[in-house]
Design an enzyme around this catalytic site. Sequence first.
Site, short mmCIF file in Angstrom:
data_model
loop_
_atom_site.label_atom_id
_atom_site.label_comp_id
_atom_site.label_asym_id
_atom_site.label_seq_id
_atom_site.Cartn_x
_atom_site.Cartn_y
_atom_site.Cartn_z
N ARG A 173 0.84 -1.20 0.00
CA ARG A 173 0.00 0.00 0.00
C ARG A 173 0.87 1.25 0.00
O ARG A 173 0.55 2.24 -0.65
CB ARG A 173 -0.94 0.00 1.20
CG ARG A 173 -2.03 -1.06 1.14
CD ARG A 173 -3.01 -0.93 2.28
NE ARG A 173 -3.83 0.29 2.15
CZ ARG A 173 -4.61 0.75 3.12
NH1 ARG A 173 -4.67 0.13 4.29
NH2 ARG A 173 -5.34 1.84 2.93
N CYS A 231 -1.13 5.76 9.22
CA CYS A 231 -1.49 4.46 8.64
C CYS A 231 -2.64 4.71 7.68
O CYS A 231 -2.65 5.69 6.94
CB CYS A 231 -1.86 3.48 9.74
SG CYS A 231 -3.23 4.03 10.79
#
Length: 276
Positions: A173, A231
């Site tokens: 990611r 995050c």
Amino acid sequence: MNAIISASELASDLEGGNPPVVLDVRWQLGGPHQRPAYEEAHIPSAVFVDLDAELAGPAGAAGRHPLPDPERFGAAMRAAGVSGDRGVVVYDGGQGWAAARAWWLLRWAGHPSVRVLDGGLAAWGGALESGDVRPPEEGTFEPVPDSVPRLDADGAAALARSGLLLDARAAERYRGDVEPIDRVGGHIPGAVSAPTTENVRDDGRFRTAGELAARFTALGASDAPEVGVYCGSGVSGAHEVLALAVAGIPAALYVGSWSEWSSDASRPVAKGPDPQ
């Protein structure tokens, strides 16, 4: 005060004269609600706390898990029996992300004594009870917001240039290879990839303080004037802030994280591997 507590230490504390308030924060991203699992079996005296409803505000421009309203958060914590003069232990199903979110949020709100059960419910090994537990009396906790540092989008961008900004998501990611949730893949320019999953052993327990210190030092923490973490939506990032605390390294959390950053098309997005 240590940031984590072992199952044996918690068992001993629960037998003591001033046992901690225990909060069950089991949560599963995109999965079923965990209250039924809590009602089926939980650590004795533990009170269930709903991450989405009580540890975050409504999803929107500020991200999927923005800060909750302090007054509503304080009321939820008091209803769970939390007081400022009594220790709190939080746990989840074992991954530690949700428990770390509760730990960070209580610290952000000024609670002086919060610890995470290392390894979560999977590490408990003791007796369990079923049914819903309500605390014997309402707590007295009054939040004092911003008792620990946090970052907004501008602060995260600045820290990526002047300090160390860690991206706690999976490496794919970070690189932008995949993005299963947010508008666009990639990372905040200047951020360094540091997946949260590498902070724990296979059993979900944290690596030693020395091992974690070595990991973060290798990523540049010892040379950085400040360290920040983000995050996807401020949950696994809280776990990385907890790991840094275990290592003795203070860090600020960007609560909105990638879910906030990527929602604004004017913000820059970097892709590809870590330049380090």
